[in-house]
Design an enzyme around this catalytic site. Structure first.
Site, PDB file in Angstrom:
ATOM      1  N   HIS A  51     -64.727   0.552 -52.801  1.00 57.96           N
ATOM      2  CA  HIS A  51     -63.617   1.353 -53.317  1.00 57.96           C
ATOM      3  C   HIS A  51     -62.898   2.203 -52.090  1.00 57.96           C
ATOM      4  O   HIS A  51     -61.614   2.368 -52.068  1.00 57.96           O
ATOM      5  CB  HIS A  51     -64.282   2.361 -54.355  1.00 57.96           C
ATOM      6  CG  HIS A  51     -64.720   1.842 -55.743  1.00 57.96           C
ATOM      7  ND1 HIS A  51     -63.855   1.116 -56.245  1.00 57.96           N
ATOM      8  CD2 HIS A  51     -65.924   1.920 -56.482  1.00 57.96           C
ATOM      9  CE1 HIS A  51     -64.228   0.857 -57.606  1.00 57.96           C
ATOM     10  NE2 HIS A  51     -65.602   0.957 -57.279  1.00 57.96           N
TER      11      HIS A  51
ATOM     12  N   GLU B 190     -69.361   0.929 -53.605  1.00 58.89           N
ATOM     13  CA  GLU B 190     -68.687   2.232 -53.518  1.00 58.89           C
ATOM     14  C   GLU B 190     -67.866   2.128 -52.131  1.00 58.89           C
ATOM     15  O   GLU B 190     -66.975   2.783 -52.137  1.00 58.89           O
ATOM     16  CB  GLU B 190     -69.802   3.495 -53.341  1.00 58.89           C
ATOM     17  CG  GLU B 190     -70.475   3.562 -54.752  1.00 58.89           C
ATOM     18  CD  GLU B 190     -69.518   3.795 -56.058  1.00 58.89           C
ATOM     19  OE1 GLU B 190     -68.607   4.233 -55.705  1.00 58.89           O
ATOM     20  OE2 GLU B 190     -69.890   3.146 -56.938  1.00 58.89           O
TER      21      GLU B 190
END
EC number: 3.4.24.-
Length: 161
Positions: free
Chosen positions: A16, A13
């Site tokens: 990203h 995450e």
């Protein structure tokens, strides 16, 4: 194994947030699966792929994220004081790891008499640089950062989109 899965998911995450997309078949990290794989594998990888490195570097170069590129303030870190680690910690007026520093008493981690500072972009010969002196040149749409005359640290960039 659960802790590793949580850590790799957090890495994924965070990737990203750093401009990294899911890996494709042409990406490689030396393992069966890489951190930015679009699906979780039973063979959990701790490695980013070659594609991820390129995408992250492109993001940093194109987006110029100030939260990553700005040097932290010496007072931003809270930890047990360790002399000579280039951080200003609780109880220290200066980092006393360098005995040759003319501004800092290496034995006490205190500024020498008459010194205002020992290091920092707005410190020159143990004194604060004058207000308005440039301490960080403009980048992109961000203006020059200037010393306040009251601190050795260069103020954080104040530009907001």
């Amino acid at each position: 194994e659960r802790d590793l899965l949580v850590a790799v998911t957090m890495d994924h995450e965070l990737g990203h947030n750093l401009g990294i997309r899911h890996d494709t078949g042409s990406c490689s990290c030396g393992g069966y699966s890489c951190v930015m794989s679009p699906v979780i594998s039973h063979d959990i990888s701790k490695y980013f792929s070659d594609c991820s490195y390129i995408q992250c570097w492109d993001f940093i170069m194109k987006e110029n994220p100030q939260c990553i590129l700005n040097k932290h303030l010496r007072t931003d870190t809270v930890s047990t004081p360790v002399s000579g680690n280039e951080l200003l910690e609780a109880g220290e007026e200066c980092d006393c790891g360098t005995p040759g520093n003319p501004c800092c008493d290496a034995a006490t981690c205190k500024l020498r008499p008459g010194a205002q500072c020992a290091e920092g972009l707005c410190c020159d010969q143990c004194r604060f640089k004058g207000a308005g002196k440039i301490c960080r040149r403009a980048r992109g749409d961000n203006p020059d950062d200037r010393c306040t005359g009251q601190s050795a640290d260069c103020p954080r960039n104040r530009f907001h989109a």
